[in-house]
Design an enzyme around this catalytic site. Structure first.
Site, PDB file in Angstrom:
ATOM      1  CE1 TYR A  65      -5.655 -31.700 -19.623  1.00 39.79           C
ATOM      2  CE2 TYR A  65      -3.656 -30.694 -20.481  1.00 39.79           C
ATOM      3  CZ  TYR A  65      -4.605 -30.825 -19.478  1.00 39.79           C
ATOM      4  OH  TYR A  65      -4.468 -30.079 -18.325  1.00 39.79           O
ATOM      5  CG  HIS A 118      19.454 -32.182  -7.932  1.00 42.36           C
ATOM      6  ND1 HIS A 118      18.873 -33.368  -7.543  1.00 42.36           N
ATOM      7  CD2 HIS A 118      20.431 -31.937  -7.022  1.00 42.36           C
ATOM      8  CE1 HIS A 118      19.497 -33.823  -6.455  1.00 42.36           C
ATOM      9  NE2 HIS A 118      20.426 -32.972  -6.118  1.00 42.36           N
ATOM     10  CG  HIS A 158      21.511 -37.628  -4.451  1.00 43.81           C
ATOM     11  ND1 HIS A 158      22.614 -37.387  -5.228  1.00 43.81           N
ATOM     12  CD2 HIS A 158      21.063 -36.413  -4.081  1.00 43.81           C
ATOM     13  CE1 HIS A 158      22.833 -36.088  -5.305  1.00 43.81           C
ATOM     14  NE2 HIS A 158      21.907 -35.476  -4.614  1.00 43.81           N
ATOM     15  CG  HIS A 160      18.117 -32.416  -1.732  1.00 44.69           C
ATOM     16  ND1 HIS A 160      19.091 -32.772  -0.825  1.00 44.69           N
ATOM     17  CD2 HIS A 160      18.704 -32.523  -2.937  1.00 44.69           C
ATOM     18  CE1 HIS A 160      20.218 -33.064  -1.470  1.00 44.69           C
ATOM     19  NE2 HIS A 160      20.016 -32.907  -2.750  1.00 44.69           N
ATOM     20  CG  ASP A 194      -3.403 -36.991 -16.511  1.00 42.01           C
ATOM     21  OD1 ASP A 194      -3.956 -37.686 -17.377  1.00 42.01           O
ATOM     22  OD2 ASP A 194      -4.034 -36.408 -15.601  1.00 42.01           O
TER      23      ASP A 194
END
Lengths: 218, 218, 218, 218
Positions: free
Chosen positions: D215, D81, D157, D83, D106
């Site tokens: 790939y 997580h 958020h 910001h 991709d």
């Protein structure tokens, strides 16, 4: 020295002060000295009326602004002033930075206020002192507390931030620049996005501040 | 070498010169040499007519522009030319950079002028010499002093900056890029923000320049 | 390794190849290997039909695009493909990058072409080969020379650049990203700015290219 | 520690967790500790109900969100997580990030979903748990798989990303920030650009994912 390291100032821009409230004095950056050349002994010691009490160099040209804030607001012991890019853009635009998300609410529970422009009389008088008065008056009129909101934009000029230590004041300069950039980008993605709702502002601010805070360590 | 370090140029872009006014000559970057490969001995010594007097390499292709500015404006001893991103954007947009805040007024008391585009005759003639003439003519017509305003945009091309030393010229390149970026962001926040008012322009410029300046050290 | 150092790719993004035209082969980055882990011995040697002739790893998934460009355009010996931010933005926007200033004209005398999107048949067929064909067809239809214009945008995808060496191809990736950023900012300052006029395009391009070039060293 | 190194967080922002699914526990960043001060022994061990089982520090204030995601989605063993600037801008703008190019395809074959804002009841209740529930409900309602789409925006958020390892979760944070920035710039170049067509989404996603992927290395 954190200001240039964080990319918040270049060359001689900006200044930081740290107060010793027991002795009613503060140390401040000397005027016009590049950060790369500055030594600890160059710092100037000034009293809360803005008079130099120790040091051979001229203190920052913004010393009277710092002095007025220190004598008006007893909780402050550090002040930081930068010309960081995004914060200055909002100040020049004469706009409060609206609270648009929880990153902002983690730090303060309101828009970041932008003081109105100084009038001609203030500019031609003791300009730096009047800048300090304008900040204090803006907080008084808007019923804002400098302990809750540790940052302000001065219209046409740029940001001042503060806190209980110089480190916190500089931290707030970096946070303000971050919030200023995110707010501009948010409005570019969606110009009609509304202000964050009060319940979420309160929730995030209270996670970090006050008696029921549960963010961080004891 | 400060130009690439400050992020103002990449590869071989841009050039700086430094004049010795007693001998009527200046040193300038050799043409097309990457900063990473350049040695002090690569610098080319040129007279104020733009003729090489010492050095084995070709001088910068913009040498005639530098030479014309040195012989037109006696106060100059350093010139810097970059293709820095935001300053070039304003030059390509053919717009003066408006004075919108005190960060700008700390350095100059007017908009940063953008010369009009060169006409076809100028371009097909001695292009670099004509660029120098265009800069000097623009300052003459707008009644601007190169001692007060140490920077210009050439429309469609990019910025030239100068000063009493090469260091000051490079410093002005960095300041110009900073002002160009802040001005664009300010107008993105508030497209209708007015130009800074004269009293505040005068105040901030006078804090740093002239007999009654009180910024910096004696 | 210059691609991540210049900020043009992150992680495993992008690829560079270098041809040995005497032997009809080229070396190319292995597929999906982070730049930070890559060793010279990981490079895969491939012929101009795209078949691996040496190396234990799978070559880049874009190998057929490189192979088709090498066999179509004899002057090429290096190809670079990045997902650099501003160039990809123009490619995703399906727009040519207009020539708006001399920084652009120093490198090429036209807009940077954006190929039209591949149709469903091309995508479902040999996609990477079709990408190569699309680039070559776009240049043929627009009567562009890959020796004069060493860069292209593939719509919805991103940039390919090339040159007589791998170093020049990577250099062109950096130049393209720079031109893409400046062009976007120019249009933000002045959305109605016209394309650079032909006389100035010709002048700047000819300073650096052709028999009468006078930029750089002999 | 990769989060600050990649420029995705500053100071104490953000958090990462890594689960040991055999023991039904995960390690998570302690709350409010700057990355520059953090030691491995500061990490807190928590069970999938969010109760601390080892460690002296308070776990991240977002621990309940992590715990709910781990117990709802068995394939996850890492959550990140941040910001980060551009991802937060899209989250604050309450907008899905549209799939506009192959760089996006991709990594995932759909828009990056933005959960709707939490309602007042959710905010005043167990806020962090409700955030986890909102993410899982959004995926269920939109019929999205957390194994195919390893990232989400929480409105107002910011971003959460995940994967089968903590390293992949952090990698996805960096990819999301990159996609968020390119999407904003694409829309600035061309506000009316359409979403990428399905055949090209499918092609690029399938180059890297599923049984017929070609790939990378085996």
């Amino acid at each position: 020295m954190q200001l240039p390291a964080m990319g918040l100032v270049i060359y001689t821009f900006g200044n930081v002060s740290m107060a010793d409230r027991n002795h009613g004095i503060f140390a401040i950056k000397p005027s016009g000295v590049p950060y790369s050349d500055m030594k600890p002994s160059d710092m100037v010691i000034v009293d809360f009326e803005g008079k130099t009490v120790e040091g051979k160099m001229n203190p920052s040209s913004d010393t009277q602004t710092h002095a007025f804030l220190f004598r008006s607001w007893p909780a402050l012991a550090g002040i930081s002033h930068t010309h960081s890019t995004y914060a200055v853009a909002w100040a020049q635009a004469e706009k409060d930075i609206p609270i648009l998300g929880t990153t902002h609410a983690d730090h303060l529970a309101s828009d970041i206020p932008c003081c109105p422009p100084l009038n001609d009389e203030m500019i031609k008088g003791n300009y730096e002192l009047e800048t300090g008065k304008l900040i204090v008056n803006t907080f008084r009129e808007k019923k804002l507390s400098p302990e809750d909101i540790e940052m302000v934009l001065v219209a046409n000029h740029g940001p001042f931030t503060w806190g209980p230590t110089a480190e916190k004041a500089v931290y707030n300069s970096a946070i303000l620049e971050n919030l200023a950039k995110i707010a501009l980008l948010t409005l570019q993605v969606n110009p009609s996005v509304p202000r964050l709702k009060e319940s979420l502002i309160h929730k995030h601010y209270r996670r970090k501040h006050g008696d029921d805070a549960y963010y961080g360590q004891k």
